[in-house]
Design a protein around this motif. Sequence first.
Motif, short mmCIF file in Angstrom:
data_model
loop_
_atom_site.label_atom_id
_atom_site.label_comp_id
_atom_site.label_asym_id
_atom_site.label_seq_id
_atom_site.Cartn_x
_atom_site.Cartn_y
_atom_site.Cartn_z
N LEU A 1 0.84 -1.19 0.00
CA LEU A 1 0.00 0.00 0.00
C LEU A 1 0.88 1.24 0.00
O LEU A 1 1.80 1.36 0.81
CB LEU A 1 -0.90 0.01 1.24
N PRO B 1 0.13 5.20 0.23
CA PRO B 1 -0.89 6.24 0.40
C PRO B 1 -0.62 7.51 -0.39
O PRO B 1 -1.55 8.29 -0.63
CB PRO B 1 -0.86 6.53 1.91
N SER C 1 -6.13 10.47 0.16
CA SER C 1 -5.59 9.29 0.83
C SER C 1 -6.44 8.86 2.03
O SER C 1 -6.79 7.68 2.16
CB SER C 1 -4.15 9.55 1.29
N LEU D 1 -8.34 5.34 1.88
CA LEU D 1 -7.89 4.27 2.77
C LEU D 1 -8.99 3.82 3.72
O LEU D 1 -9.05 2.65 4.11
CB LEU D 1 -6.67 4.73 3.56
N VAL E 1 3.54 -1.25 3.89
CA VAL E 1 3.25 0.12 3.48
C VAL E 1 4.58 0.77 3.11
O VAL E 1 5.54 0.71 3.88
CB VAL E 1 2.56 0.92 4.61
N GLU F 1 -4.79 5.53 9.21
CA GLU F 1 -5.52 4.67 8.29
C GLU F 1 -4.59 3.64 7.65
O GLU F 1 -4.97 2.47 7.46
CB GLU F 1 -6.21 5.51 7.21
N SER F 2 -3.38 4.05 7.32
CA SER F 2 -2.44 3.09 6.73
C SER F 2 -2.07 2.01 7.74
O SER F 2 -1.92 0.84 7.37
CB SER F 2 -1.19 3.81 6.22
N CYS G 1 -4.84 -0.53 7.85
CA CYS G 1 -4.86 -1.39 6.67
C CYS G 1 -3.74 -2.42 6.66
O CYS G 1 -3.79 -3.39 5.88
CB CYS G 1 -4.75 -0.53 5.40
#
Length: 278
Positions: free
Chosen positions: A73, A75, A130, A134, A145, A182-183, A186
Amino acid sequence: MSVIRSDMGPWRDRRRYWDDLGLDSRAGREHIDPFNMPDDYGDKGFRAVPSTFDPVLAEASYRWYCPDEGAILDPFAGGSVRGLVAGSGGYAYTGVDLSSTQIAANRDQAAEWGTRDLLAVPPRWVEGDSAKTLSGLADASFDYVFTCPPYHNLERYSDHPDDLSAMTWARFERAYREVVAESARCLAPDRFSTWVVGDVRDSAGRIRGLVPLTIAAHRAAGMHLHNDAVLLNVIGTTAMRLPAQWRVSRKMGRIHQYVLTFVKGDGKRAARALPPFT
């Protein structure tokens, strides 16, 4: 703190490998406005150009921290580099970017690479803010990430209200923390996250503190700093620009970035999920 030397021969040889493949790191970035240049920058024969990401750093980071065929991922995708390098290595890359122009340029380049069988897995780019994008992704759905966020307003990407480079510092901090959180959500447990950042100055010349902000935001999201490294870049025109800058303000030239790697969960378990190091 460890030092990564991108100015050394082996690294530069590998960079030429990627360049020879036709990696166009500036496609879609022609509109970007590089800020914080001296007023007489152009008069002295220098040309301000948008920054580009080093494909060798992406390649090395994926091998160091991402499981084989893992889901990555990004972002703050920006140009095509991180996605194309990931796809060529067999990783499933998802990058988010606010610019429709940038996304289109990235997809065009990926399509061209696909015709030459250079991609084991086609990268995926998603247009959007983003934090909002996300928030629609599933919990723990990525293995790594890897990103390089805007260095506040060092480069101005657009006037879009959700563009972090167009925000005040206070609003930037809030939005940045939200994307970090948020990252982290995830990211799967016992996995790594790498953010390539550099500090910037405010209008009075004071250093903002993007590096400590990045560390604090990850800590608040339940992640811990696992590795920190300084990436030394080639000197370029810094040596020519520095004397005037130093005489006026005693500001040093900046030829480095920080490569900060965080872990969600247990670092040893995260390492065991990676391929053997050779």
